[in-house]
Design an enzyme around this catalytic site. Structure first.
Site, PDB file in Angstrom:
ATOM      1  CG  ASP A 127      -2.805  -5.994   1.597  1.00 17.83           C
ATOM      2  OD1 ASP A 127      -2.432  -6.538   0.704  1.00 17.83           O
ATOM      3  OD2 ASP A 127      -3.545  -5.154   1.371  1.00 17.83           O
ATOM      4  CG  ASP A 156      -7.210  -2.827   7.906  1.00 20.70           C
ATOM      5  OD1 ASP A 156      -7.304  -2.523   8.981  1.00 20.70           O
ATOM      6  OD2 ASP A 156      -7.855  -1.949   6.940  1.00 20.70           O
ATOM      7  CD  GLU A 209      -6.722  -7.296   4.067  1.00 22.97           C
ATOM      8  OE1 GLU A 209      -5.499  -7.857   3.927  1.00 22.97           O
ATOM      9  OE2 GLU A 209      -6.633  -5.910   4.581  1.00 22.97           O
ATOM     10  CG  ASP A 228      -2.181  -3.358   5.578  1.00 25.88           C
ATOM     11  OD1 ASP A 228      -2.753  -4.366   6.025  1.00 25.88           O
ATOM     12  OD2 ASP A 228      -2.822  -2.742   4.717  1.00 25.88           O
TER      13      ASP A 228
END
Ligand code: 0RA
Length: 632
Positions: A497, A501, A424, A499
């Protein structure tokens, strides 16, 4: 002691001994899945009792000490003396391998659930301790076992006017690497069982935390409620169509509904087992839907007599369906034994669904029209996508290797030894490039939100740069033309990650693979990298922890002398740290993605991407509370 063994007793002992020696033969494995399998075995017994019409509710309780109770309100396992074995029937059930199904006569079990279907004695053999309590004939009866051996003979403990069976067991740490039961995993299966067994009340209770948690599943609508639930965040084109009938000893239940989405959500079951690999019931269903739609379209002039026909794939677009069959002797085939092989089921399901749909179309011309329109649109989009693909292939051929510029390829040419990291963002991509093994590890940075594959037709998906880059890098093409033998990397590792996103991109990628490159997942080529959550230092020593419990086990309860750093993203690590913890074989942990995982991602996707805003808000709110749910 030894002299007391009769020939029979030795035989019994050998039986459960075999289970302890090779547990995987009976429950699949001894890690997480096998551990949960113990609960399913016990639950299946209770569900069978419900199928026989005698149990109405069951409960599963997770205790703080790692033990589990499964209880039902059925007739209770018989406690009278078994004529052949000369001991209480309950003892036979608990201590003899495969003894569970032998009670054919009065019991009248219609079908037996359970993928492994090995019976409760296997749970007993693999439990450090187990207690069975039967309410029956005016009393509560109790027996106790240790690792499958009887330590307390059957005895009456108190009076009762109720009936039922309670199984308490504590999985044996000598057998299982995994200790912890997962609420989400159990909840998913128990909810599914409640859908599949109309009216059965199933409660899951967790007593491990400070506050007990409890949920009860009971659906009087059965699989119609299941479809309703699956489509909660989608916009349906018509009311749910369902049918339920028994033919030639096969009980068939089908519920289906088209929505305005572009993917199919088909869940098929045989005797309550999720037939992930499909089989005869699914084949019968798909053909029935296709033929009914083609028949109607032709009759109404939407398809001209010699205009060809709409394909099965086109007819599946946007269709949500649950197909559940129950039959006496299911044949399970395929790699994971989740493909129904009984040929007669195909024609039975075909006939029922075809008949039901023809009737529905005749009765509801407006809905029939909406479905035919949708299917013909799917056909047009598929043709457009094919043209676009042919075009892009020709272009690639003209441009040499055709490998995309953003790809940092590895030197090795052997796909079996090559890995592709989908990373990412450009910055994490740079770190990964610094940390990789250039011989075997390739890096492809993906920027931002690649695309909403869910609400987008294939032709638009292909217009997306990031997706095209990835397809070219993989070498396999996609959809109908997917060719696994051309795969350039045998491990595709998604590194994002932990998170919102990150999980978004992960879900997008999995959804795309699931829809357009499914063999990648079926053959186990797709993985999720698991970066550590904590870095721990003490002087010159350094450790990594991948979970809260792991952190605790390293630093102890007070953790005084340790410096703990929490990692929130890949970007917080340098190339060497990333290599050490997440990329190098040996230390790193990869989660291999199964078809079920991807299927779940698809569901999450519907929640995230559906046009309805409320579920998305709710989802993001839920996300804020627990990161774990998102982990596909
Ligand atoms: C055999 C015969 C009968 C009930 C059961 C087994 C039974 C087993 C389990 C396991 C968990 N819950 C259960 N409930 C019932 C029926 C005997 C009769 O005719 O009463």
């Amino acid at each position: 002691m030894t002299t007391a063994y009769t020939g029979e007793a030795i035989e019994v002992l050998r039986g459960l001994e075999a289970v302890r020696k090779r547990p995987s033969m009976y429950i699949g494995n001894t890690s997480e899945r096998g551990l949960h399998q113990l609960v399913y075995e016990a639950v299946d017994n209770s569900v069978d009792e419900a199928l026989a019409g005698h149990a109405h509710s069951l409960s599963v309780t997770l205790h703080a000490d790692g033990s589990v109770t499964v209880e039902d309100d059925g007739r209770g396992i018989p406690v009278d003396i078994h004529s052949e074995e000369k001991k209480p029937a309950v003892e036979v059930v608990m201590t003899m391998l495969h003894a569970g199904g032998k009670f054919g006569k009065g019991g009248g079990y219609k079908v037996s659930g359970g993928l492994h279907g090995v019976g409760i004695s296997v749970v007993n053999a693999l439990s450090e301790r187990m207690t069975t309590r039967v309410k029956r004939d005016g009393h509560v009866w109790e027996m106790k076992f240790e690792r499958g051996t009887t330590v307390q003979k059957l005895k009456k403990v108190e009076k009762t006017d109720r009936t039922g069976t309670l199984q308490w067991f504590k999985p044996d740490p000598e057998i299982f690497e995994a200790r912890e039961f997962h609420w989400d995993v159990l909840q998913k299966r128990l909810r599914e069982l409640a859908f599949l067994n109309r009216g059965l009340s199933i409660t899951l209770r967790d007593e491990r935390g400070a506050e007990p948690r409890e949920r009860t599943f009971k659906y009087d609508g059965g699989i119609v409620s299941f479809v309703e639930w699956l489509n909660e965040k989608r916009d349906p084109l018509h009311p749910i169509v369902s049918t339920h009938a028994e033919r030639d000893g096969v009980d068939v239940e089908v519920a289906m509904q088209y929505t305005d989405t572009y993917t199919d959500v088909l869940h098929s079951y045989a005797n309550n087992i999720n037939t992930i690999e499909g089989g005869m019931h699914l084949l019968g269903f798909r053909t029935a839907v296709t033929n009914a739609i083609n028949g109607y379209a032709r009759k109404r002039g939407a398809l001209k007599e010699n205009d060809g026909s709409v394909s099965t794939d086109d007819c599946m677009e946007g269709l949500t369906a649950v197909i559940s069959v129950k039959l006496q002797e299911p044949q399970f085939e395929g790699q994971t034994k989740t493909k129904l092989g009984n040929a007669k089921v195909r024609s039975i399901v075909y006939a029922l669904v075809n008949e039901r749909l023809e009737f529905f179309f005749e009765e509801n011309p407006r809905y029939a029209r909406a479905i035919v329109d949708k299917v013909m649109q799917a056909q047009r989009a598929r043709e457009a996508a094919k043209k676009a693909r042919d075009l892009s292939r020709r272009k690639n051929a003209l441009e040499g290797s055709g490998l995309p510029g953003k790809l940092v390829d590895c030197k090795n040419n052997d796909p079996r030894e090559s890995e592709l990291f989908l990373v990412e963002g450009d910055s994490a991509g740079g770190t990964a490039k610094g940390g990789r093994d250039p011989n075997t590890q390739a890096i492809l940075p993906l920027r931002g939100k690649i695309l909403n594959v869910w609400k987008t037709r294939l032709d638009k998906v292909l217009a997306n740069e990031e997706i095209r880059t990835m397809i070219t890098a993989l070498g396999t093409s996609f959809g109908d033309e997917f060719d696994l033998s051309k795969l350039r990397y045998h491990k595709i590792i998604i590194m994002t990650d932990a998170d919102v996103d990150g999980s978004h991109i992960r879900t997008l990628l999995l959804t795309f693979f699931y829809q357009q490159m499914r063999p990648l997942i079926e053959e186990g080529h797709v993985f999720i990298a698991q970066p550590p959550l904590y870095g721990i230092r003490k002087g010159k020593q350094q450790w990594w922890a991948f979970s809260e419990p792991e952190l605790k086990s390293i630093i102890g309860e007070d953790g005084k002398e340790f410096v703990v750093q929490q990692y929130k993203g890949l970007g917080e690590m340098d190339a060497e740290q990333l290599a050490q913890t997440t990329m190098e074989t040996g230390n790193r942990r990869l989660k291999k993605i199964s078809v079920e995982d991807a299927d779940e991602a698809l569901q999450v996707f519907a929640d995230l991407m559906g046009e309805k805003v409320e579920p998305r808000k709710q989802y993001i709110f839920e996300y804020a509370k627990s990161v774990k749910n998102l982990d596909v």
